[in-house]
Design an enzyme around this catalytic site. Structure first.
Site, mmCIF file in Angstrom:
data_model
loop_
_atom_site.group_PDB
_atom_site.id
_atom_site.type_symbol
_atom_site.label_atom_id
_atom_site.label_comp_id
_atom_site.label_asym_id
_atom_site.label_seq_id
_atom_site.Cartn_x
_atom_site.Cartn_y
_atom_site.Cartn_z
ATOM 1 N N ASP A 12 -18.098 3.478 6.989
ATOM 2 C CA ASP A 12 -19.481 3.278 6.571
ATOM 3 C C ASP A 12 -20.283 4.555 6.854
ATOM 4 O O ASP A 12 -19.823 5.442 7.569
ATOM 5 C CB ASP A 12 -20.052 2.080 7.348
ATOM 6 C CG ASP A 12 -21.481 1.738 6.945
ATOM 7 O OD1 ASP A 12 -21.775 1.769 5.738
ATOM 8 O OD2 ASP A 12 -22.291 1.446 7.842
ATOM 9 N N ASP A 14 -24.355 4.750 7.293
ATOM 10 C CA ASP A 14 -25.503 4.625 8.193
ATOM 11 C C ASP A 14 -25.098 4.084 9.556
ATOM 12 O O ASP A 14 -24.453 3.037 9.674
ATOM 13 C CB ASP A 14 -26.570 3.720 7.572
ATOM 14 C CG ASP A 14 -27.242 4.379 6.371
ATOM 15 O OD1 ASP A 14 -27.600 5.562 6.474
ATOM 16 O OD2 ASP A 14 -27.384 3.711 5.326
#
Length: 209
Positions: A12, A14
């Protein structure tokens, strides 16, 4: 003969590679005069955590997804070096983000600016956000058709989806908003990339000619 079996790794963006949400309390304080500490962001619903009205949250959401704002994030300590090491070992990195599709260009520019290695860049409609271009983002169902040997996430819902629905060993980076995440055999809570790194090992399989 001996041969190397590379692993395919979901990563991922963020709060996993990019130091994102830690910048938000200062934005809310400056724009709305509201003081909420990072440690008090105990849920994934930022509108609720920051006690914003619908109009305030829309303004905030648009602001923090502007290209200039996104380009200002710093990398998470240890993330880029770990990904480079995994790539050097022969493993395959897919950057998988639930950011709005409008951020595609800026996100790719940030990854390039910070020398983040990856094979694939995949936008997923993780949160059913209105306005997403579904020509650019795949659904979670489409994601579930992909095979990963390891995933690195901060979202409790996505971590459980990966661990439970997809059967992927998942490193959940510890954040205030995932403290209450349900436990699962495929889910390992990690405080930092130093703890995530050993989850990928060079595996050499024995074979015969």
């Amino acid at each position: 003969m001996n041969y190397f079996q590379p692993k395919t790794i979901y990563v991922d963006v963020d709060d996993v590679v990019s130091r994102t949400t830690e910048t938000y309390p200062d934005v809310v304080a400056q724009e709305f005069g509201k003081t909420v500490s990072f440690e008090n962001l105990t849920g994934f619903d930022l509108k609720h955590c920051f006690q914003l009205t619908d109009d305030e949250f829309k303004y905030f959401f648009d602001l923090v997804h502007k290209p200039d704002f996104l380009m200002g994030f710093k990398p998470v300590e240890g993330a880029v070096q770990t990904l480079k090491t995994w790539t050097d070992m022969g493993h395959i990195i897919d950057i998988v983000t639930g950011r709005p599709t409008s951020t595609q260009e800026a996100t790719l520019a940030w990854l390039e600016m910070n020398d983040v290695p990856f094979r694939g860049f995949i936008m997923v409609d993780k949160y059913n956000r209105p306005g997403n271009d579904l020509c650019l983002a795949i659904s979670k169902e489409e994601l579930s058709m992909m095979a990963y040997d390891l995933a690195v996430e901060d979202s409790p819902d996505m971590a459980l989806f990966l661990a439970r629905n997809m059967g992927v060993p998942t490193a959940l980076i510890h954040k205030p908003w995932n403290r209450e995440c349900i436990r699962h055999d495929n889910l390992v809570r990690c405080a930092s990339w130093n703890e995530i790194f050993p989850m990928v090992k060079e595996v050499v399989l024995e074979g015969t000619e």
